[in-house]
Design a protein around this motif. Structure first.
Motif, mmCIF file in Angstrom:
data_model
loop_
_atom_site.group_PDB
_atom_site.id
_atom_site.type_symbol
_atom_site.label_atom_id
_atom_site.label_comp_id
_atom_site.label_asym_id
_atom_site.label_seq_id
_atom_site.Cartn_x
_atom_site.Cartn_y
_atom_site.Cartn_z
ATOM 1 N N SER A 7 0.815 -1.123 0.006
ATOM 2 C CA SER A 7 -0.044 -0.066 0.146
ATOM 3 C C SER A 7 0.913 1.248 0.010
ATOM 4 O O SER A 7 2.003 1.020 0.473
ATOM 5 C CB SER A 7 -0.832 -0.101 1.162
ATOM 6 O OG SER A 7 -0.337 0.075 2.406
ATOM 7 N N GLY A 8 0.306 2.361 -0.324
ATOM 8 C CA GLY A 8 0.889 3.747 -0.177
ATOM 9 C C GLY A 8 1.527 4.177 -1.553
ATOM 10 O O GLY A 8 1.850 5.302 -1.540
ATOM 11 N N GLY A 9 1.143 3.697 -2.583
ATOM 12 C CA GLY A 9 1.501 4.117 -3.913
ATOM 13 C C GLY A 9 0.771 5.386 -4.171
ATOM 14 O O GLY A 9 -0.456 5.412 -3.700
ATOM 15 N N GLY A 10 1.065 6.117 -5.405
ATOM 16 C CA GLY A 10 0.119 6.846 -5.901
ATOM 17 C C GLY A 10 0.916 8.055 -6.626
ATOM 18 O O GLY A 10 1.881 7.641 -7.451
ATOM 19 N N LEU A 11 0.156 9.181 -7.194
ATOM 20 C CA LEU A 11 0.671 10.200 -7.994
ATOM 21 C C LEU A 11 1.381 11.350 -7.063
ATOM 22 O O LEU A 11 0.831 11.810 -6.140
ATOM 23 C CB LEU A 11 -0.463 10.701 -8.749
ATOM 24 C CG LEU A 11 -0.063 11.949 -9.816
ATOM 25 C CD1 LEU A 11 1.003 11.431 -10.718
ATOM 26 C CD2 LEU A 11 -1.273 12.378 -10.376
ATOM 27 N N LEU A 18 6.896 9.688 -0.907
ATOM 28 C CA LEU A 18 5.883 8.576 -0.732
ATOM 29 C C LEU A 18 6.602 7.583 0.427
ATOM 30 O O LEU A 18 7.739 7.372 0.200
ATOM 31 C CB LEU A 18 5.182 7.759 -1.778
ATOM 32 C CG LEU A 18 4.430 8.560 -2.842
ATOM 33 C CD1 LEU A 18 4.133 7.754 -4.106
ATOM 34 C CD2 LEU A 18 3.165 8.982 -2.163
ATOM 35 N N ARG A 19 5.548 6.986 0.866
ATOM 36 C CA ARG A 19 6.024 5.917 1.759
ATOM 37 C C ARG A 19 5.105 4.528 1.557
ATOM 38 O O ARG A 19 4.218 4.479 1.661
ATOM 39 C CB ARG A 19 5.787 6.168 3.319
ATOM 40 C CG ARG A 19 6.457 5.208 4.351
ATOM 41 C CD ARG A 19 5.950 5.342 5.702
ATOM 42 N NE ARG A 19 6.790 4.540 6.645
ATOM 43 C CZ ARG A 19 6.269 4.428 7.753
ATOM 44 N NH1 ARG A 19 4.926 4.521 8.205
ATOM 45 N NH2 ARG A 19 7.010 3.774 8.771
ATOM 46 N N LEU A 20 6.012 3.694 1.159
ATOM 47 C CA LEU A 20 5.288 2.370 0.518
ATOM 48 C C LEU A 20 5.468 1.480 1.980
ATOM 49 O O LEU A 20 6.496 1.332 2.759
ATOM 50 C CB LEU A 20 5.906 1.516 -0.331
ATOM 51 C CG LEU A 20 6.115 2.438 -1.832
ATOM 52 C CD1 LEU A 20 6.674 1.499 -2.906
ATOM 53 C CD2 LEU A 20 4.498 3.065 -1.998
ATOM 54 N N ASN A 79 5.004 -7.387 11.392
ATOM 55 C CA ASN A 79 5.165 -8.115 9.806
ATOM 56 C C ASN A 79 5.270 -7.055 8.662
ATOM 57 O O ASN A 79 4.617 -7.415 7.618
ATOM 58 C CB ASN A 79 4.150 -9.226 9.855
ATOM 59 C CG ASN A 79 4.303 -10.607 10.590
ATOM 60 O OD1 ASN A 79 5.398 -10.340 11.362
ATOM 61 N ND2 ASN A 79 3.669 -11.480 10.472
ATOM 62 N N THR A 80 5.849 -5.993 8.940
ATOM 63 C CA THR A 80 5.692 -5.130 7.849
ATOM 64 C C THR A 80 6.758 -4.521 7.327
ATOM 65 O O THR A 80 7.817 -4.258 8.302
ATOM 66 C CB THR A 80 4.799 -3.996 8.348
ATOM 67 O OG1 THR A 80 3.497 -4.347 8.633
ATOM 68 C CG2 THR A 80 4.778 -2.772 7.462
ATOM 69 N N VAL A 81 7.213 -4.337 6.244
ATOM 70 C CA VAL A 81 8.381 -3.665 5.468
ATOM 71 C C VAL A 81 8.075 -2.352 4.960
ATOM 72 O O VAL A 81 6.962 -2.339 4.164
ATOM 73 C CB VAL A 81 9.251 -4.640 4.542
ATOM 74 C CG1 VAL A 81 8.298 -4.939 3.283
ATOM 75 C CG2 VAL A 81 10.484 -4.025 4.129
ATOM 76 N N TYR A 82 8.784 -1.370 5.021
ATOM 77 C CA TYR A 82 8.626 -0.001 4.500
ATOM 78 C C TYR A 82 9.641 0.306 3.327
ATOM 79 O O TYR A 82 10.813 -0.170 3.559
ATOM 80 C CB TYR A 82 8.565 1.014 5.434
ATOM 81 C CG TYR A 82 7.547 0.532 6.673
ATOM 82 C CD1 TYR A 82 8.096 -0.052 7.758
ATOM 83 C CD2 TYR A 82 6.226 1.058 6.645
ATOM 84 C CE1 TYR A 82 7.263 -0.286 8.815
ATOM 85 C CE2 TYR A 82 5.439 0.652 7.469
ATOM 86 C CZ TYR A 82 5.963 0.054 8.847
ATOM 87 O OH TYR A 82 5.149 -0.201 9.904
ATOM 88 N N LEU A 83 9.294 1.260 2.450
ATOM 89 C CA LEU A 83 10.065 1.852 1.589
ATOM 90 C C LEU A 83 9.978 3.286 1.574
ATOM 91 O O LEU A 83 8.673 3.779 1.158
ATOM 92 C CB LEU A 83 10.092 1.330 0.117
ATOM 93 C CG LEU A 83 11.070 1.917 -0.622
ATOM 94 C CD1 LEU A 83 12.467 1.350 -0.302
ATOM 95 C CD2 LEU A 83 10.851 1.493 -2.050
ATOM 96 N N GLN A 84 10.689 4.232 2.224
ATOM 97 C CA GLN A 84 10.297 5.658 2.251
ATOM 98 C C GLN A 84 11.321 5.996 1.152
ATOM 99 O O GLN A 84 12.526 5.885 1.049
ATOM 100 C CB GLN A 84 11.038 6.175 3.582
ATOM 101 C CG GLN A 84 11.251 7.681 3.605
ATOM 102 C CD GLN A 84 9.460 8.279 3.682
ATOM 103 O OE1 GLN A 84 8.688 7.800 4.498
ATOM 104 N NE2 GLN A 84 8.899 9.120 3.017
ATOM 105 N N MET A 85 10.507 6.823 0.407
ATOM 106 C CA MET A 85 11.070 7.316 -0.894
ATOM 107 C C MET A 85 11.017 8.820 -1.054
ATOM 108 O O MET A 85 9.916 9.673 -0.845
ATOM 109 C CB MET A 85 10.227 6.797 -2.211
ATOM 110 C CG MET A 85 10.189 5.327 -2.292
ATOM 111 S SD MET A 85 9.377 4.835 -3.815
ATOM 112 C CE MET A 85 7.695 5.353 -3.348
ATOM 113 N N THR A 86 12.042 9.485 -1.126
ATOM 114 C CA THR A 86 12.269 11.104 -1.064
ATOM 115 C C THR A 86 12.981 11.398 -2.434
ATOM 116 O O THR A 86 13.322 10.907 -2.991
ATOM 117 C CB THR A 86 12.936 11.607 0.033
ATOM 118 O OG1 THR A 86 14.425 11.049 0.130
ATOM 119 C CG2 THR A 86 12.297 11.012 1.425
ATOM 120 N N SER A 87 12.757 12.897 -2.867
ATOM 121 C CA SER A 87 13.494 13.528 -3.760
ATOM 122 C C SER A 87 12.905 12.613 -5.248
ATOM 123 O O SER A 87 13.874 12.294 -5.822
ATOM 124 C CB SER A 87 14.868 13.555 -3.803
ATOM 125 O OG SER A 87 15.173 14.298 -2.752
#
Length: 122
Positions: A7-11, A18-20, A79-87
């Motif tokens: 979850s967490g995708g988008g425009l 964004l944070r997945l 039980n969760t993994v995240y991907l913080q995406m910046t710039s």
């Protein structure tokens, strides 16, 4: 049965963040290597490994294109993994897949979730 739900995708506009999130079930999450892969639009584009994290979270690796901008982390209690995406850049536009690394009698490789779309506008 293993399930990975992203979850967490988008425009988002270029330069944004964004944070997945990916929640796993049907597996022993705390002993599993996890990763985020992405596949950019176009039939010839291969799925690439963006980031991976060791089972205890101590070791992370990134593809050079995202190093310094993306951060992978995990919460084994959830039980969760995240991907913080910046710039974010337009080149980051892709379907992002959460994955767990498996290695058993039947072979080895990555098991993927269904993916979440990330679109970065210029």
């Amino acid at each position: 049965q293993v399930q990975l739900v992203e979850s967490g995708g988008g425009l988002v506009q270029a330069g944004g963040s964004l944070r997945l999130s990916c929640t796993a079930s049907g597996m022993i999450f705390s002993t599993s290597v996890m990763g985020w892969h992405r596949q950019a639009p176009g039939n010839q584009r291969e799925r690439e490994l963006v980031a991976r994290i060791s089972s205890e979270g101590a070791t992370t690796t990134y593809t050079s294109a995202v190093k310094g901008r993306f951060t992978i982390s995990r919460d084994n209690a959830k039980n969760t993994v995240y991907l913080q995406m910046t710039s974010l850049k337009p080149d980051d536009t892709a379907v992002y897949y959460c994955a767990t690394l498996f290695d058993n009698l039947f072979g080895s490789g990555w098991y993927y979730g269904q993916g979440t779309q990330v679109t970065v506008s210029s």
